[in-house]
Motif scaffolding. Structure first.
Motif, PDB file in Angstrom:
ATOM      1  N   THR A 340      33.882  45.068  37.912  1.00 57.86           N
ATOM      2  CA  THR A 340      34.549  44.958  39.098  1.00 57.86           C
ATOM      3  C   THR A 340      34.510  43.460  39.929  1.00 57.86           C
ATOM      4  N   ASP A 341      33.529  42.586  39.223  1.00 63.23           N
ATOM      5  CA  ASP A 341      34.067  41.302  40.515  1.00 63.23           C
ATOM      6  C   ASP A 341      34.250  40.880  39.723  1.00 63.23           C
ATOM      7  N   LYS A 342      35.418  40.568  38.237  1.00 67.24           N
ATOM      8  CA  LYS A 342      36.539  40.588  37.980  1.00 67.24           C
ATOM      9  C   LYS A 342      37.449  40.668  38.633  1.00 67.24           C
ATOM     10  N   LEU A 343      37.505  42.362  38.545  1.00 70.18           N
ATOM     11  CA  LEU A 343      38.359  43.124  39.524  1.00 70.18           C
ATOM     12  C   LEU A 343      39.059  42.139  40.298  1.00 70.18           C
ATOM     13  N   TRP A 344      37.992  42.114  41.427  1.00 69.07           N
ATOM     14  CA  TRP A 344      38.252  41.434  42.909  1.00 69.07           C
ATOM     15  C   TRP A 344      38.714  40.556  42.727  1.00 69.07           C
ATOM     16  N   GLU A 345      38.886  39.425  41.634  1.00 73.41           N
ATOM     17  CA  GLU A 345      39.437  38.353  42.068  1.00 73.41           C
ATOM     18  C   GLU A 345      41.192  38.677  41.310  1.00 73.41           C
ATOM     19  N   LEU A 346      42.096  39.582  40.727  1.00 74.33           N
ATOM     20  CA  LEU A 346      42.547  40.187  39.902  1.00 74.33           C
ATOM     21  C   LEU A 346      43.838  40.509  41.480  1.00 74.33           C
ATOM     22  N   LEU A 347      42.609  41.604  42.290  1.00 76.39           N
ATOM     23  CA  LEU A 347      43.125  42.791  42.984  1.00 76.39           C
ATOM     24  C   LEU A 347      43.615  42.073  44.601  1.00 76.39           C
ATOM     25  N   LYS A 348      42.724  41.416  44.574  1.00 76.30           N
ATOM     26  CA  LYS A 348      42.204  40.519  45.867  1.00 76.30           C
ATOM     27  C   LYS A 348      44.134  39.701  46.384  1.00 76.30           C
ATOM     28  N   SER A 349      44.443  39.153  44.921  1.00 73.69           N
ATOM     29  CA  SER A 349      46.259  38.782  45.063  1.00 73.69           C
ATOM     30  C   SER A 349      47.413  39.059  45.288  1.00 73.69           C
ATOM     31  N   CYS A 350      47.250  40.771  45.384  1.00 72.76           N
ATOM     32  CA  CYS A 350      48.052  41.713  45.756  1.00 72.76           C
ATOM     33  C   CYS A 350      49.121  40.766  47.027  1.00 72.76           C
ATOM     34  N   GLY A 351      50.744  41.193  46.955  1.00 73.90           N
ATOM     35  CA  GLY A 351      50.681  40.393  47.867  1.00 73.90           C
ATOM     36  C   GLY A 351      50.892  41.427  49.391  1.00 73.90           C
ATOM     37  N   CYS A 352      51.149  42.707  48.984  1.00 71.88           N
ATOM     38  CA  CYS A 352      51.141  43.502  50.146  1.00 71.88           C
ATOM     39  C   CYS A 352      50.409  44.684  49.764  1.00 71.88           C
ATOM     40  N   TYR A 353      50.406  46.157  51.231  1.00 69.98           N
ATOM     41  CA  TYR A 353      49.766  46.982  50.543  1.00 69.98           C
ATOM     42  C   TYR A 353      50.096  47.698  49.540  1.00 69.98           C
ATOM     43  N   LYS A 354      51.483  47.811  49.253  1.00 69.08           N
ATOM     44  CA  LYS A 354      51.866  48.860  48.377  1.00 69.08           C
ATOM     45  C   LYS A 354      51.672  48.084  46.693  1.00 69.08           C
ATOM     46  N   ASP A 355      51.522  46.593  46.872  1.00 67.25           N
ATOM     47  CA  ASP A 355      51.517  45.935  45.248  1.00 67.25           C
ATOM     48  C   ASP A 355      49.957  46.486  45.068  1.00 67.25           C
ATOM     49  N   LEU A 356      49.172  46.247  46.416  1.00 64.41           N
ATOM     50  CA  LEU A 356      47.442  46.810  45.439  1.00 64.41           C
ATOM     51  C   LEU A 356      47.329  47.902  44.937  1.00 64.41           C
ATOM     52  N   LYS A 357      47.852  48.561  45.834  1.00 65.38           N
ATOM     53  CA  LYS A 357      47.920  50.591  45.768  1.00 65.38           C
ATOM     54  C   LYS A 357      48.803  50.718  44.499  1.00 65.38           C
ATOM     55  N   MET A 358      49.735  50.267  44.314  1.00 69.09           N
ATOM     56  CA  MET A 358      50.190  49.768  42.517  1.00 69.09           C
ATOM     57  C   MET A 358      49.248  49.736  41.691  1.00 69.09           C
ATOM     58  N   ALA A 359      48.737  47.880  41.340  1.00 70.39           N
ATOM     59  CA  ALA A 359      47.246  47.791  41.174  1.00 70.39           C
ATOM     60  C   ALA A 359      46.409  48.482  40.507  1.00 70.39           C
ATOM     61  N   PHE A 360      45.831  49.232  40.912  1.00 67.98           N
ATOM     62  CA  PHE A 360      44.742  50.302  41.382  1.00 67.98           C
ATOM     63  C   PHE A 360      45.578  51.867  40.273  1.00 67.98           C
ATOM     64  N   ASN A 361      46.632  52.176  41.241  1.00 72.86           N
ATOM     65  CA  ASN A 361      46.977  53.210  39.698  1.00 72.86           C
ATOM     66  C   ASN A 361      47.535  52.907  38.466  1.00 72.86           C
ATOM     67  N   MET A 362      47.478  50.709  38.173  1.00 71.99           N
ATOM     68  CA  MET A 362      47.390  50.761  36.763  1.00 71.99           C
ATOM     69  C   MET A 362      46.353  50.402  36.622  1.00 71.99           C
ATOM     70  N   LEU A 363      45.491  50.251  37.093  1.00 72.83           N
ATOM     71  CA  LEU A 363      43.734  49.955  36.288  1.00 72.83           C
ATOM     72  C   LEU A 363      43.291  51.351  36.326  1.00 72.83           C
ATOM     73  N   PHE A 364      43.519  52.701  37.263  1.00 76.26           N
ATOM     74  CA  PHE A 364      42.973  53.547  36.471  1.00 76.26           C
ATOM     75  C   PHE A 364      43.412  54.482  34.972  1.00 76.26           C
ATOM     76  N   GLN A 365      45.077  53.320  34.693  1.00 74.92           N
ATOM     77  CA  GLN A 365      45.966  54.876  33.692  1.00 74.92           C
ATOM     78  C   GLN A 365      45.366  53.582  32.238  1.00 74.92           C
ATOM     79  N   CYS A 366      44.644  52.408  33.237  1.00 74.07           N
ATOM     80  CA  CYS A 366      44.397  51.283  31.748  1.00 74.07           C
ATOM     81  C   CYS A 366      42.851  52.325  31.079  1.00 74.07           C
TER      82      CYS A 366
END
Length: 645
Positions: A340-366
C-alpha cells in the motif's frame, strides 16, 4: 483590572478622542521589546496620532524581503485540480504549484513590528505631559498603564510616557531613544552611572542570533554593584526557533508536500460530506495529482503487485549511527516494502476523481485475477480488501462517493508516518512510541474479523435488499470494524444500520492524525536546524521527547503562513563554546534600587536592529550605523519611579 482600565479608556476617548487615536489592547511590539513583557502587560491604553497617508506602505515595500509566490497556470481540464505530486513514471511535477495554494495568500514579512504599527505617529511631548498631569487622569481609578507615544521633539528624545495606576504608589515611566552605540561602549560602569547609584538587583538577558529564525537567550540575576554583562557559566539558557512552512528546506520539502496532499484530500472529503448532508449531489474533488496515462498506471499497478524483486531495505546497516541530514536524504529514496505504500506513490498521481476511481477498479481487478506476490503487511482497509480479494474471499468491490479519497487518505497517512518513523529510528532520535497519535487507537487485528459468516462477501452488492434475519446475512469484510467505529464517525451516513463500509472516515480522528504528522515534521525541522547550526547532539533525545510530548495543536489546513515555535531550556555548558567571545544580538539589562518608600528601576535595551517602524524611527535623530566596523546597537533607556503615596 480590565474593567477599570476600560473605564479610563472610555474617559480618554471622550476627552481626547477627537484629537488623537486611542486604543485599548495589546501593547506595540517595540514597547514589549524595550521594557519587557512583564512591564508592558497584556493590555494597555495607547494614545498616539495615526497617519495612513500611504508613506508607510512605501517603507513597507522597501523593507520587506519576502518574495511573491509564483503562480502556476491552471490545468486545462479543471481549474480546481492542483498538481502537487508529479508522476512516478514521468518527471513532470509542477513544483511551483505548492506555493499557489491560495490566490490571496498573504505571506508574513520579516519585520519585527506589526503592520498597524507602521501608521502610528507620536504626539508632542508637552501635550502628552499635559494629559498626564490633568486632573481627570490623576483622579481616575484603575489598574494598568496608559502610554503616550511621543514624537521625540524634546532634547531627551522621549518616545513613550507611562502613567501607571497603582493603589499604593505614584508610578511614572519614560522610554527614551538613546541613539546608536558600538558594542564596546556598553559596560557595567556606564549603565550604573546612568542608573544613578549602585543597584540592589540587576536582571540581565543576552540574546544571541544563531540565524534569522533561531536565538539563544541567556539570563541571570546579579546582586553585585557592578554586575557582569556576560555570563556563560551559571545562566539560564533558552533556545527558540521558528519554523515556517513557506521556508521549508529542499531536504524536507518532499515530506511537507506529502503532508499537504493529505490535508487537501481530507479537506475535499469533509467538503463532500457536508454537501451530501445538505442535499447537494456531486462527485468529490481530487485536485492533487499531475495526471497519468491510465494504461501506464495499469501496467505499474500490475508490476507493483506481482514484482518479485528483493524486499530488504538496501539501506539497513545494523546499529551504525547516521547523521540526521544523511538519514533524511536516505528516507527520501528508501525502498518501499509494503504494497500500500507503493500504491500511494502511484494512486496520488491520478489527475482527477474519475481517474482515481478507475485506478482503484484496476487495482481490485488485478488483486482478484493475478497471483499477488507482494501481499500487504499494513493493517489499513485497502490492505484488507486486497488480501481478501487475493484469497478469493471477497467479491469485486465498487467504490462510490468519497470512498476512493478515504482509502487514499488512510494509506497516505500510513506511508508518511513510516517515512518519519524511518528518520527518527535510524538517526536514534527517539522511540516509535513518541511518534504515535495521542488518541488511543487499538490495532485493527489480523484482518479476519470474528463471527463473520464464511461465505463470499461483496462490498458493493451486499447492500442490495434486506438481509434475512439470522444466518446467511451478507456482510462486508469491514462490517465488524465499521460497526464498532460508527458511533464516532461524524459522517456515518444514513445506512449505518447496515454497517457496510468500504472505508471509514472520522473528521476529528483525521484532524488529529494529520496534526500529529505536522507536529512530527516540525520537530524534525527544529532538530535539523539545531544540528546544522549548533550540532548539539547530546540534547537531541531530550529535545525530541519534549517537543513530541507537547499537547497536540490541531491543524486543519496548511499554507505558507503556518508556523511552529520551539522554546526549550538547555544547560549553559552545551552552548558555552558556541557563544564565547561573541557579542549578543540584543541585550536587556534592568537595574533596581529600592527602599520602603521609593523604587527606582532603569531598563537598558540594546538591539542590533531598529525595532521601530521606519516612519516612527525617523523622528529620532541618530548617527549612521556604518560609523564603526564593530557591532553597533540601537539603544533605549526606560526609567520608572514608584513612590509611596
Amino acid at each position: 483590572m480590565s474593567a477599570n482600565l476600560a473605564n479610563v479608556y472610555a474617559e480618554l476617548m471622550r476627552r481626547c478622542g477627537e484629537s488623537y487615536t486611542i486604543t485599548y489592547g495589546a501593547p506595540p511590539t517595540y514597547l514589549v521589546s524595550a521594557v519587557g513583557p512583564a512591564e508592558a502587560g497584556k493590555k494597555i491604553v495607547l494614545v498616539f496620532k495615526e497617519d495612513r497617508s500611504g508613506s508607510a506602505a512605501k517603507f513597507r515595500a522597501a523593507t520587506t524581503t519576502t518574495p511573491t509566490p509564483t503562480k502556476v497556470s491552471p490545468k486545462t481540464e479543471g481549474s480546481a485540480d492542483l498538481d502537487l505530486t508529479g508522476s512516478p513514471l514521468k518527471d513532470d511535477c509542477l513544483v511551483d504549484a505548492i506555493g499557489d495554494l491560495s490566490i490571496d495568500l498573504q505571506l508574513e514579512h520579516s519585520n519585527p513590528w506589526k503592520l498597524e504599527e507602521e501608521y502610528q505617529r507620536g504626539i508632542p511631548v508637552d501635550k502628552a505631559r499635559a494629559i498626564v498631569c490633568s486632573e481627570f487622569l490623576q483622579l481616575a481609578e484603575g489598574l494598568g498603564s496608559v502610554w503616550f507615544l511621543c514624537d521625540g521633539s524634546d532634547p531627551a528624545q522621549t518616545q513613550l510616557l507611562q502613567y501607571e495606576f497603582n493603589p499604593t504608589h505614584f508610578s511614572r515611566g519614560i522610554l527614551s531613544y538613546q541613539g546608536v552605540f558600538p558594542a564596546y561602549q556598553v559596560t557595567s560602569q556606564s549603565l550604573v552611572r546612568q542608573h544613578g547609584k549602585a543597584p540592589d538587583e540587576t536582571l540581565i538577558e543576552n540574546s544571541y542570533q544563531v540565524n534569522p529564525h533561531m536565538r539563544l537567550r541567556c539570563s541571570w540575576t546579579s546582586n553585585a554593584g557592578l554586575p557582569l554583562l556576560v555570563n556563560l557559566h551559571d545562566c539560564e539558557v533558552a533556545l527558540s526557533h521558528t519554523f515556517r512552512v513557506g521556508e521549508c528546506t529542499p531536504l524536507t520539502q518532499d515530506f511537507m508536500n506529502q503532508l499537504r496532499i493529505l490535508v487537501f484530500i481530507r479537506e475535499d472529503i469533509v467538503s463532500y460530506h457536508k454537501d451530501v448532508k445538505q442535499g447537494v449531489t456531486r462527485d468529490p474533488t481530487y485536485r492533487c495529482g499531475s495526471g497519468i496515462d491510465m494504461d501506464e498506471l495499469r501496467d505499474s499497478i500490475n508490476q507493483t503487485m506481482t514484482d518479485v524483486s528483493g524486499f530488504i531495505d538496501r539501506y539497513s546497516i545494523g546499529n551504525v549511527e547516521f547523521d540526521i541530514e544523511d538519514v533524511v536524504q536516505r528516507a527520501k529514496v528508501r525502498r518501499l516494502t509494503d504494497l500500500t505504500d507503493k500504491l500511494w506513490e502511484l494512486l496520488k498521481s491520478c489527475g482527477c476523481y474519475k481517474d482515481l476511481k478507475m485506478a482503484f477498479n484496476m487495482l481490485f481487478q488485478c488483486a482478484a485475477r493475478c497471483n499477488i506476490v507482494n501481499t500487504p503487511t499494513n493493517k489499513n482497509r485497502l490492505a484488507k480488501i486486497i488480501t481478501e480479494l487475493a484469497n478469493r474471499r471477497l467479491a469485486m468491490p465498487c467504490l462510490s462517493g468519497a470512498e476512493p479519497l478515504e482509502l487514499l487518505l488512510e494509506i497516505g497517512m500510513e506511508k508518511l508516518y513510516k517515512d518519519y518513523e524511518f528518520i527518527y529510528t535510524e538517526s536514534k532520535l527517539c522511540s516509535t512510541n513518541l511518534l504515535k497519535e495521542d488518541s488511543s487507537e487499538a490495532p485493527d487485528g489480523d484482518g479476519s474479523p470474528q463471527n463473520l459468516p464464511q461465505l463470499r462477501k461483496s462490498l458493493h452488492n451486499a447492500v442490495r435488499g434486506d438481509p434475512t434475519p439470522g444466518a446467511g446475512m451478507r456482510k462486508t469484510l469491514l462490517h465488524h470494524h465499521g460497526a464498532v467505529k460508527t458511533g464516532n464517525a461524524k459522517y456515518a451516513g444514513d445506512d449505518d444500520d447496515a454497517g457496510f463500509k468500504n472505508s471509514h472516515f472520522d473528521e476529528q480522528e483525521s484532524t488529529e492524525r494529520v496534526s500529529k504528522l505536522f507536529q512530527i515534521h516540525c520537530t524534525l525541522e527544529h532538530l535539523l536546524m539545531m544540528h546544522i547550526h549548533l550540532n548539539l547532539s547530546n540534547v537531541y533525545n531530550d529535545v525530541c521527547s519534549e517537543l513530541l510530548k507537547k499537547p497536540l495543536r490541531l491543524v486543519e489546513s496548511i499554507d505558507d503562513q503556518l508556523s511552529d515555535v520551539m522554546d526549550i531550556r538547555l544547560s549553559a555548558h552545551y552552548v558555552r563554546d558556541h557563544l564565547d567571545g561573541k557579542d549578543p544580538y540584543s541585550r536587556h539589562v534592568t537595574m533596581r534600587s529600592y527602599n520602603k518608600f521609593r523604587e527606582l528601576k532603569t531598563t537598558f535595551y540594546f538591539d542590533s536592529e531598529n525595532i521601530c517602524p521606519p516612519n516612527l524611527a525617523q523622528c529620532f535623530q541618530c548617527d549612521d550605523k556604518e560609523m564603526v566596523k564593530e557591532r553597533t546597537y540601537h539603544s533605549w533607556i526606560y526609567r520608572k519611579i514608584r513612590s509611596l503615596k
